[in-house]
Design a protein around this motif. Structure first.
Motif, short mmCIF file in Angstrom:
data_model
loop_
_atom_site.label_atom_id
_atom_site.label_comp_id
_atom_site.label_asym_id
_atom_site.label_seq_id
_atom_site.Cartn_x
_atom_site.Cartn_y
_atom_site.Cartn_z
N GLU A 1 0.77 -1.29 -0.06
CA GLU A 1 0.04 -0.05 -0.06
C GLU A 1 0.64 1.20 -0.12
O GLU A 1 0.70 2.12 -0.67
N LYS A 2 1.82 1.24 0.98
CA LYS A 2 2.74 2.67 0.85
C LYS A 2 3.55 2.74 -0.15
O LYS A 2 3.50 3.90 -0.81
N SER A 3 4.17 1.78 -0.87
CA SER A 3 5.04 1.92 -1.90
C SER A 3 4.18 1.99 -3.32
O SER A 3 4.73 3.03 -4.02
N SER A 4 2.95 1.45 -3.24
CA SER A 4 2.04 1.66 -4.54
C SER A 4 1.68 3.20 -4.43
O SER A 4 1.70 3.86 -5.49
N SER A 5 1.44 3.75 -3.24
CA SER A 5 0.97 5.36 -3.28
C SER A 5 2.25 6.36 -3.30
O SER A 5 1.95 7.16 -4.18
N ALA A 6 3.42 5.73 -3.04
CA ALA A 6 4.57 6.62 -3.34
C ALA A 6 4.88 6.78 -4.95
O ALA A 6 5.14 7.63 -5.33
N VAL A 7 4.55 5.35 -5.48
CA VAL A 7 5.01 5.34 -7.00
C VAL A 7 4.05 6.29 -7.60
O VAL A 7 4.47 7.05 -8.56
N LYS A 8 2.68 6.18 -7.43
CA LYS A 8 1.72 6.99 -8.11
C LYS A 8 2.12 8.40 -7.88
O LYS A 8 1.91 9.34 -8.91
N ALA A 9 2.48 8.81 -6.62
CA ALA A 9 2.72 10.43 -6.46
C ALA A 9 3.81 10.97 -7.03
O ALA A 9 4.07 11.91 -7.44
N LEU A 10 4.92 9.86 -7.14
CA LEU A 10 6.16 10.35 -7.71
C LEU A 10 5.97 10.41 -9.07
O LEU A 10 6.46 11.41 -9.94
N CYS A 11 4.89 9.61 -9.86
CA CYS A 11 4.65 9.74 -11.26
C CYS A 11 3.94 11.02 -11.48
O CYS A 11 4.34 11.89 -12.72
N ARG A 12 3.16 11.43 -10.61
CA ARG A 12 2.50 12.73 -10.74
C ARG A 12 3.36 13.90 -10.60
O ARG A 12 3.43 14.88 -11.58
N VAL A 13 4.47 13.96 -10.13
CA VAL A 13 5.52 14.96 -9.67
C VAL A 13 6.18 14.98 -10.96
O VAL A 13 6.48 16.19 -11.30
N LEU A 14 6.58 13.86 -11.48
CA LEU A 14 7.29 13.81 -12.67
C LEU A 14 6.53 14.57 -13.93
O LEU A 14 7.16 14.92 -14.96
N LEU A 15 5.27 14.85 -13.81
CA LEU A 15 4.61 15.53 -15.06
C LEU A 15 4.73 16.90 -14.87
O LEU A 15 4.30 17.53 -15.43
N ALA B 1 16.07 14.31 -11.71
CA ALA B 1 16.77 13.34 -11.32
C ALA B 1 16.89 12.54 -9.97
O ALA B 1 16.72 11.24 -9.90
N ASP B 2 16.52 13.56 -9.02
CA ASP B 2 16.23 13.06 -7.63
C ASP B 2 14.86 11.99 -7.57
O ASP B 2 14.83 11.12 -6.86
N ILE B 3 13.96 12.75 -8.32
CA ILE B 3 12.38 12.07 -8.38
C ILE B 3 12.70 10.71 -9.18
O ILE B 3 12.11 9.92 -8.62
N GLN B 4 13.40 10.62 -10.05
CA GLN B 4 13.57 9.50 -10.85
C GLN B 4 14.31 8.36 -10.11
O GLN B 4 13.87 7.27 -10.10
N ILE B 5 15.23 8.57 -9.24
CA ILE B 5 15.92 7.87 -8.27
C ILE B 5 14.79 7.22 -7.12
O ILE B 5 14.96 6.04 -7.13
N ALA B 6 13.96 8.50 -6.73
CA ALA B 6 12.96 7.77 -5.53
C ALA B 6 12.08 7.01 -6.06
O ALA B 6 11.60 5.97 -5.51
N LEU B 7 11.70 7.04 -7.49
CA LEU B 7 10.65 6.23 -8.27
C LEU B 7 11.17 4.94 -8.62
O LEU B 7 10.61 3.96 -8.16
N ASP C 1 13.59 3.60 -6.62
CA ASP C 1 13.45 2.97 -4.99
C ASP C 1 12.25 2.50 -4.47
O ASP C 1 11.92 1.32 -4.15
N SER C 2 11.18 3.51 -5.06
CA SER C 2 9.67 2.83 -4.64
C SER C 2 9.36 1.86 -5.46
O SER C 2 8.70 0.85 -5.03
N LEU C 3 9.91 1.72 -6.73
CA LEU C 3 9.23 0.37 -7.71
C LEU C 3 10.01 -0.89 -7.03
O LEU C 3 9.36 -1.89 -7.14
N LYS C 4 11.20 -0.64 -6.42
CA LYS C 4 11.93 -1.89 -5.94
C LYS C 4 11.01 -2.26 -4.80
O LYS C 4 10.99 -3.56 -4.56
#
Length: 89
Positions: free
Chosen positions: A9-23, A32-38, A40-43
C-alpha cells in the motif's frame, strides 16, 4: 514489522505520487532526484508483491493479488503521459 500488504500500500502510493510529480515542470537535478526515488519505490513495490505472494498466512490467493496489482497499474495509466504497455482487456 510491517506486513507485505502494508508495504505494498505504501510503496504503491509513493509510486503514484512520484509519477504525478514527474509530470510537473522540474529542473534537471530535481527530475533526477525524483527518478531515483521512483526507482527505489518501484523496487520496494516489487519486494512487497514478492513477499505477499510467498507468505501463505496472508490468506490472499495469488490470482486475487494479481488482480489488485493490475488494478493499481491501470490507475497509473490514468495519469496523462504515463503508459506502461498494459492492455485493459
Amino acid at each position: 514489522m510491517p506486513t507485505p500488504d502494508w508495504r505494498y500500500e505504501k510503496s504503491s502510493s509513493a509510486v503514484k505520487a512520484l509519477c504525478r510529480v514527474l509530470l510537473t515542470e522540474l529542473g534537471e537535478n530535481q527530475r533526477a532526484d525524483i527518478q531515483i526515488a521512483l526507482h527505489d519505490s518501484l523496487k520496494l513495490l516489487c519486494d512487497a508483491i514478492t513477499a505477499e505472494c510467498l507468505v501463505p498466512e496472508t490468506g490472499i490467493e495469488p490470482a486475487t493479488f494479481a488482480l489488485r496489482v493490475r488494478y493499481d497499474a491501470q490507475q497509473l495509466q490514468d495519469i496523462p503521459s504515463i503508459h506502461w504497455g498494459i492492455s485493459s482487456s
